[in-house]
Write a protein that holds these residues in place. Structure first.
Motif, PDB file in Angstrom:
ATOM      1  N   VAL A  36      39.040  32.314  58.756  1.00 41.11           N
ATOM      2  CA  VAL A  36      39.979  31.700  57.392  1.00 41.11           C
ATOM      3  C   VAL A  36      41.099  31.136  58.012  1.00 41.11           C
ATOM      4  N   LEU A  37      41.000  29.862  58.048  1.00 39.84           N
ATOM      5  CA  LEU A  37      42.586  29.410  58.160  1.00 39.84           C
ATOM      6  C   LEU A  37      43.573  29.509  57.280  1.00 39.84           C
ATOM      7  N   ARG A  38      44.842  29.193  57.422  1.00 42.48           N
ATOM      8  CA  ARG A  38      45.380  29.002  56.234  1.00 42.48           C
ATOM      9  C   ARG A  38      46.426  27.892  56.907  1.00 42.48           C
ATOM     10  N   ILE A  39      45.634  26.682  55.927  1.00 43.68           N
ATOM     11  CA  ILE A  39      46.661  25.349  56.294  1.00 43.68           C
ATOM     12  C   ILE A  39      48.425  24.834  55.501  1.00 43.68           C
ATOM     13  N   THR A  40      49.137  24.591  56.121  1.00 48.39           N
ATOM     14  CA  THR A  40      50.754  24.640  55.281  1.00 48.39           C
ATOM     15  C   THR A  40      50.375  22.982  55.842  1.00 48.39           C
ATOM     16  N   VAL A  41      50.864  22.187  54.485  1.00 49.82           N
ATOM     17  CA  VAL A  41      50.802  20.243  54.682  1.00 49.82           C
ATOM     18  C   VAL A  41      52.302  20.454  54.917  1.00 49.82           C
ATOM     19  N   GLY A  50      52.720  15.386  54.883  1.00 52.26           N
ATOM     20  CA  GLY A  50      51.947  15.567  55.720  1.00 52.26           C
ATOM     21  C   GLY A  50      50.294  15.538  55.036  1.00 52.26           C
ATOM     22  N   ALA A  51      49.224  16.361  56.258  1.00 53.94           N
ATOM     23  CA  ALA A  51      47.779  16.154  55.521  1.00 53.94           C
ATOM     24  C   ALA A  51      47.927  16.823  56.563  1.00 53.94           C
ATOM     25  N   ALA A  52      45.926  17.156  56.431  1.00 56.26           N
ATOM     26  CA  ALA A  52      45.148  17.997  57.328  1.00 56.26           C
ATOM     27  C   ALA A  52      43.974  17.613  56.469  1.00 56.26           C
ATOM     28  N   PHE A  53      42.670  17.232  58.055  1.00 57.69           N
ATOM     29  CA  PHE A  53      41.087  16.879  57.467  1.00 57.69           C
ATOM     30  C   PHE A  53      40.533  17.765  58.422  1.00 57.69           C
ATOM     31  N   ILE A  54      39.584  18.590  58.660  1.00 57.49           N
ATOM     32  CA  ILE A  54      38.385  19.504  58.851  1.00 57.49           C
ATOM     33  C   ILE A  54      37.220  19.048  58.817  1.00 57.49           C
ATOM     34  N   TRP A  55      36.518  18.847  59.859  1.00 57.78           N
ATOM     35  CA  TRP A  55      35.283  18.237  59.757  1.00 57.78           C
ATOM     36  C   TRP A  55      34.379  19.656  60.278  1.00 57.78           C
ATOM     37  N   ALA A  56      33.205  20.274  59.766  1.00 60.49           N
ATOM     38  CA  ALA A  56      32.537  20.934  60.670  1.00 60.49           C
ATOM     39  C   ALA A  56      31.228  20.748  60.318  1.00 60.49           C
ATOM     40  N   GLN A  63      36.549  18.406  54.527  1.00 59.97           N
ATOM     41  CA  GLN A  63      37.228  19.098  53.658  1.00 59.97           C
ATOM     42  C   GLN A  63      38.648  18.188  54.132  1.00 59.97           C
ATOM     43  N   GLU A  64      39.716  17.860  52.937  1.00 57.08           N
ATOM     44  CA  GLU A  64      40.920  16.986  53.587  1.00 57.08           C
ATOM     45  C   GLU A  64      42.262  18.192  52.439  1.00 57.08           C
ATOM     46  N   PHE A  65      43.409  18.043  53.136  1.00 58.57           N
ATOM     47  CA  PHE A  65      44.377  19.010  51.923  1.00 58.57           C
ATOM     48  C   PHE A  65      45.691  17.868  52.389  1.00 58.57           C
ATOM     49  N   PHE A  66      45.927  17.922  51.285  1.00 59.08           N
ATOM     50  CA  PHE A  66      47.428  17.009  50.765  1.00 59.08           C
ATOM     51  C   PHE A  66      47.971  17.800  50.500  1.00 59.08           C
TER      52      PHE A  66
END
Length: 262
Positions: free
Chosen positions: A82-87, A255-261, A16-19
């Motif tokens: 559950v994680l809260r991602i702030t970009v 910024g951005a966030a990328f998460i692999w599981a 999943q990617e978050f922009f």
């Protein structure tokens, strides 16, 4: 090749990617839910780039710095469900970029910051983040970004990060806008034409064939006016505006966030 850490091969990984939203000064918030059955998780965070500086009456603006990059790899059992991602949002002209964070949001509404990738502070790159107690539960690294270049100076390819700081704006009347070079054979930005008010070229961000981001180029100048700085790609700095452009510093990339599981 020896697998010293005995980590499983990430086949059929949940990625999943978050922009960011692209709205100035407004961070973007997401929830990430850990996939059922995951045994390992990898997280990569990119802090936002700073905006390039406006041009002055006798000087071009400096380019904005790029954000830091923070990564973590570890067992999924150590990750909350559950994680809260702030970009972080990219900085406007001369403004800092926002931090990108991963927060454990507790049921009572409070939270604990697990990981942070710092945004850039004006022309200064985003600093590497100090380790947190969570960092010791897996493999952790944090790498500082690249500083923005001063007026008249092009941005060279970084030796330590795939992101780049912005080029400075032209500070000599009638000259072309400085450029931005990046690694892995990706193209250097096209210089804004000399003796014009052309803006610096906007940057980019690619994940294939090799992960890389390019910052905004510097604006050119005429005898009486300057061009705007280019906008930075994700995590990269904005370009500085040319001399006599009293506004126009290029926006830093979100910024951005990328998460692999898997």
């Amino acid at each position: 090749m020896l697998d010293l850490f005995n980590t499983p091969t990430p086949q059929n990984a949940n990625y999943q990617e978050f922009f960011g939203s692209g709205v100035l000064l407004t961070p973007t918030v997401f929830n990430w839910v850990k996939p059922r059955g995951a045994s390992m998780v990898r997280i990569m965070l990119i802090g936002a780039g700073a905006g390039g500086r406006n041009g002055g009456v006798s000087a071009g603006g400096a380019g904005g710095g790029s954000g830091a990059v923070t990564q973590w790899l570890g067992p999924a059992m150590f990750i909350p469900d559950v994680l809260r991602i702030t970009v972080g949002a990219g900085g406007a002209a001369a403004a800092a970029g926002g931090n990108t964070t991963v927060i454990y949001q507790q049921k009572d509404g409070t939270g604990y910051t697990l990981l942070t990738a710092n945004g850039a502070a004006s022309a200064t790159a985003g600093a590497a983040s100090a380790a947190t107690p969570f960092s010791s539960s897996g493999l952790y690294s944090s790498i500082a970004g690249q500083d923005g270049a001063n007026q008249n100076i092009s941005s060279t390819a970084s030796a330590t990060t795939f992101l780049s700081g912005g080029a400075g704006g032209s500070g000599v009347q009638g000259t072309a806008g400085p450029t931005v070079a990046v690694n892995f054979g990706y193209p250097t930005s096209v210089a804004a034409t000399a003796n014009s008010t052309n803006p610096g070229q906007d940057g980019f961000f690619f994940t294939q064939p090799v992960l890389v981001g390019r910052a905004g180029g510097g604006g050119a100048t005429t005898e009486s006016a300057g061009g705007n700085g280019g906008q930075g790609g994700i995590g990269c700095g904005g370009g500085g505006a040319g001399e006599d452009a009293l506004t126009g510093g290029g926006r830093g990339g979100d910024g951005a966030a990328f998460i692999w599981a898997w």
